[in-house]
Design a protein around this motif. Structure first.
Motif, short mmCIF file in Angstrom:
data_model
loop_
_atom_site.label_atom_id
_atom_site.label_comp_id
_atom_site.label_asym_id
_atom_site.label_seq_id
_atom_site.Cartn_x
_atom_site.Cartn_y
_atom_site.Cartn_z
N ASN A 84 17.03 17.52 9.18
CA ASN A 84 15.79 18.21 9.51
C ASN A 84 14.54 17.42 9.13
OD1 ASN A 84 16.38 18.66 6.74
ND2 ASN A 84 15.14 20.53 6.71
N LEU A 85 14.66 16.52 8.14
CA LEU A 85 13.51 15.67 7.80
C LEU A 85 13.20 14.67 8.91
CD1 LEU A 85 13.90 14.80 4.01
CD2 LEU A 85 11.95 15.94 5.09
N SER A 86 14.22 14.33 9.69
CA SER A 86 14.02 13.36 10.76
C SER A 86 13.00 13.85 11.78
CB SER A 86 15.35 13.06 11.46
OG SER A 86 16.32 12.60 10.54
N THR A 87 13.03 15.16 12.03
CA THR A 87 12.18 15.71 13.10
C THR A 87 11.16 16.73 12.62
OG1 THR A 87 13.91 17.35 13.53
CG2 THR A 87 13.94 15.34 14.86
N ASP A 88 11.47 17.47 11.55
CA ASP A 88 10.61 18.58 11.11
C ASP A 88 9.80 18.25 9.87
OD1 ASP A 88 11.84 19.94 13.19
OD2 ASP A 88 13.33 20.87 11.87
N PHE A 89 9.58 16.97 9.61
CA PHE A 89 8.94 16.56 8.37
C PHE A 89 7.52 17.10 8.22
CE2 PHE A 89 8.27 13.25 11.52
CZ PHE A 89 6.92 12.95 11.41
N LYS A 90 6.83 17.28 9.33
CA LYS A 90 5.45 17.77 9.23
C LYS A 90 5.42 19.23 8.79
CE LYS A 90 3.23 14.46 12.30
NZ LYS A 90 2.38 14.24 13.49
N ASP A 91 6.45 19.99 9.12
CA ASP A 91 6.53 21.37 8.64
C ASP A 91 6.99 21.41 7.19
OD1 ASP A 91 5.76 22.45 11.08
OD2 ASP A 91 7.83 22.50 11.83
N ILE A 92 7.96 20.56 6.85
CA ILE A 92 8.55 20.58 5.51
C ILE A 92 7.57 20.05 4.46
CG2 ILE A 92 10.44 19.66 4.09
CD1 ILE A 92 12.06 19.47 6.75
N TYR A 130 14.11 12.40 -4.08
CA TYR A 130 12.78 12.10 -4.61
C TYR A 130 12.11 11.14 -3.64
CZ TYR A 130 14.51 14.37 -8.78
OH TYR A 130 15.04 15.29 -9.65
N MET A 131 10.99 11.55 -3.07
CA MET A 131 10.34 10.77 -2.01
C MET A 131 8.86 10.59 -2.31
SD MET A 131 9.87 11.69 2.05
CE MET A 131 11.58 11.39 2.51
N SER A 132 8.36 9.38 -2.02
CA SER A 132 6.94 9.11 -2.14
C SER A 132 6.23 9.58 -0.88
CB SER A 132 6.69 7.60 -2.31
OG SER A 132 7.55 7.04 -3.26
N ILE A 142 4.95 11.80 -5.71
CA ILE A 142 6.41 11.81 -5.56
C ILE A 142 6.85 13.26 -5.59
CG2 ILE A 142 8.61 11.17 -6.60
CD1 ILE A 142 7.21 8.64 -7.65
N VAL A 143 7.61 13.66 -4.57
CA VAL A 143 8.02 15.06 -4.44
C VAL A 143 9.54 15.17 -4.50
CG1 VAL A 143 5.98 15.58 -3.05
CG2 VAL A 143 8.15 15.02 -1.91
N LEU A 144 10.00 16.38 -4.76
CA LEU A 144 11.43 16.69 -4.81
C LEU A 144 11.81 17.60 -3.66
CD1 LEU A 144 14.26 16.93 -6.17
CD2 LEU A 144 13.30 18.82 -7.54
N THR A 155 15.26 21.01 1.65
CA THR A 155 14.26 22.02 1.37
C THR A 155 13.26 21.48 0.35
OG1 THR A 155 15.85 23.81 1.76
CG2 THR A 155 13.86 24.36 0.48
N TYR A 156 11.98 21.62 0.64
CA TYR A 156 10.95 21.15 -0.27
C TYR A 156 10.92 22.01 -1.53
CZ TYR A 156 6.34 20.03 -2.17
OH TYR A 156 5.32 19.66 -3.00
N VAL A 157 10.83 21.36 -2.70
CA VAL A 157 10.77 22.06 -3.98
C VAL A 157 9.38 21.96 -4.60
CG1 VAL A 157 11.67 22.20 -6.34
CG2 VAL A 157 13.23 21.76 -4.42
N GLY A 158 8.87 20.72 -4.79
CA GLY A 158 7.55 20.59 -5.39
C GLY A 158 7.25 19.17 -5.81
#
Length: 526
Positions: A84-92, A130-132, A142-144, A155-158
């Protein structure tokens, strides 16, 4: 998906995305050389910048910048996959992007997801990514994200840690909570001091099960802080003192760089009785000088030193530190009979590393090539332990053949070799119309590649040729030492023999790689 049998970690941020190759991974019939494939062209390649490697069950995964992910069952053939990050990253990631990194000069999230690290968190029972999320002028975070299956969905955590904050923007971060102040200290306003870019996370557990994350890029240095395994986020119960060039209340423990020197993509590997720190120096472009330097420590928080005792932490500004002698350079651009002159690896960097179930260690990195501009691909090499506790990279790409730790017969080891030294001040600079001398690689069409010299290892333990000296091998082992005399004097190197398929044609040849005098050397039998 269940927890991994082998847990690994990560590396860096790309500034430019190459097209990810849509490839299908498969295992080809065994080659007579012992390689997994019959010929080099059979290898299923993939472009993943800043590849972070992790193993789940019997599959290897690499996660990289710009939402590039791939998997393999053999560390040789790779195939890309999507989630889902491949395509829906702007929502996530849209909310955190709007809240922090987005600026008029950098308003599109698409190219600003860098160098993710994926680990299994046993406490949470989740895969943690963990992504920058990168912004202009160091305004990054950096988010989790978490998932039940390593292939997603995520799923985005914070947020975990911020950079680029100022007094008027601190309220949008956790900095006031950590510092107990609403005013930004001046040290965070200078890249020559403690202003960093919060990118390139590497997450690992120490011997006591404490969860750590290293991060940072260039200028302000590389740092590490504790994470809370129950949440995967920052451990707010741990505090850090402000000690110049050692620790900081917000960023934690300093492990490398600082004072405006280059350095990014920190990666930690615990094996062989040491914590090894890999750092990528210089710029990532084809002619940018990108390279991996190695340090080690008995303690996860350092100090990290190279073979000569130089600290990975810089305490003063050094112009072009990537041309200097701090850190062991593991590999450079080499032109010898074992590779194709049109496919010389250049600008190798932002690596991750792993120790597999059978104890074999590998380095996983991206590389550009001498004739392909900014295109890049993933490469894997075996990391060979030395008798004095270092890790040296194998001279050829891993294609399924590992070094025989039980050793080889003397008759297999003695003979004629090409030898190269990975000098710290040499870096690929492209084509040169006229061959030059005085260290300018006379006799090759490229400037800034290492050319071999010829040596012979004799069965009586002597070395002759363009370098002279002595050599020996430990009985029942592939561990070796070689002492060579050059214009700079006499140097003893410790390393290992490995009978490996060549990069050019998979012809299996005896090689050795070793470290001595704070430098790496490779040799390949001819």
């Amino acid at each position: 998906m269940t927890a991994p049998r082998t847990r690994l970690s990560h590396r860096l941020a790309a500034g430019m995305a190459a097209t990810t190759l849509a490839l299908t991974g498969c295992t080809a019939p065994s080659h007579s050389s012992g390689a997994i494939v019959d010929q080099v062209s059979d290898i299923k390649r993939v472009s993943v910048h800043d590849p972070s490697v992790v193993k789940a069950n019997d599959t290897y995964y690499v996660f990289g910048s710009h939402r590039a992910w791939a998997k393999s069952t053999d560390l040789v053939n790779w195939e890309t996959f999507s989630n889902n990050l491949s395509t829906d990253f702007k929502d996530i990631l849209g909310d955190i992007w709007q809240a922090w990194p987005k600026q008029p000069a950098n308003s599109d999230l698409t190219g600003n997801m860098w160098a993710p690290e994926v680990v299994w968190n046993e406490t949470m029972g989740k895969w943690c990514m963990y992504m920058s999320v990168n912004g202009t002028n160091y305004k990054s975070v950096i988010v989790l994200l978490t998932a039940d299956d390593i292939e997603g969905d995520w799923t985005y955590v914070g947020p975990v840690v911020y950079s680029g904050f100022r007094t008027d923007t601190m309220a949008a971060t956790d900095v006031p909570q950590v510092l107990g102040s609403d005013t930004t200290p001046s040290r965070y306003l200078s890249p020559g001091d403690t202003e960093i870019n919060a990118i390139d996370p590497c997450v690992t557990y120490d011997e006591d099960g404490t969860m750590w994350m290293t991060f940072g890029s260039w200028f302000g240095g590389l740092w590490m802080l504790k994470l809370d395994p129950a949440t995967g986020l920052r451990d707010y119960s741990t505090t850090y003192n402000q000690v110049e060039d050692r620790s900081d209340p917000y960023y934690g423990v300093k492990i490398a760089g600082g004072h405006a020197v280059s350095g990014e993509g920190s990666y930690l590997l615990n094996t062989n009785g040491y914590w090894y720190l890999f750092v990528s120096y210089a710029a990532l472009q084809q002619t940018g000088g990108y390279q991996v330097r190695l340090f080690r420590s008995k303690d996860i928080t350092g100090p990290y030193l190279d073979e000569a005792g130089n600290s990975a932490i810089f305490t003063s500004s050094i112009t072009e530190n990537w041309l200097g002698g701090t850190g062991i350079r593991l590999m450079s651009s080499v032109q010898w009979s074992g590779n194709d002159s049109d496919a010389i690896e250049v600008a190798q960097g932002h690596n991750s590393a792993m120790v597999d179930d059978d104890g074999t260690a590998y380095i996983v990195y991206h590389t550009r090539f001498s004739s392909r501009g900014e295109e890049h691909e993933v490469r894997v090499r075996e990391l060979l332990p030395t008798a004095d506790g270092w890790l040296t990279a194998a001279p050829y790409e891993y294609t399924g053949v590992k070094a025989a730790s039980a050793g080889y017969a003397t008759s297999e080891l003695s003979g004629d070799y090409e030898l190269v030294v990975h000098k710290t001040a040499t870096f690929f600079q492209g084509l040169q119309a006229t061959a030059k001398s005085d260290g300018d690689n006379s006799g090759t069409q490229y400037k800034g590649v290492e050319l071999p010299v010829s040596i012979t290892l004799h069965a009586n333990g002597t070395v002759s040729g363009e370098r002279t000296g002595t050599w020996n091998v430990s009985e029942g082992s592939n561990q070796m030492t070689i002492t060579l005399t050059s214009d700079d004097g006499e140097t003893t190197y410790a390393g290992a023999f490995a009978d490996l398929p060549r990069d050019k044609d998979l012809k299996q040849v005896m090689t050795f790689s070793a470290i001595g005098g704070n430098q790496s050397i490779w040799a390949s039998k001819v």
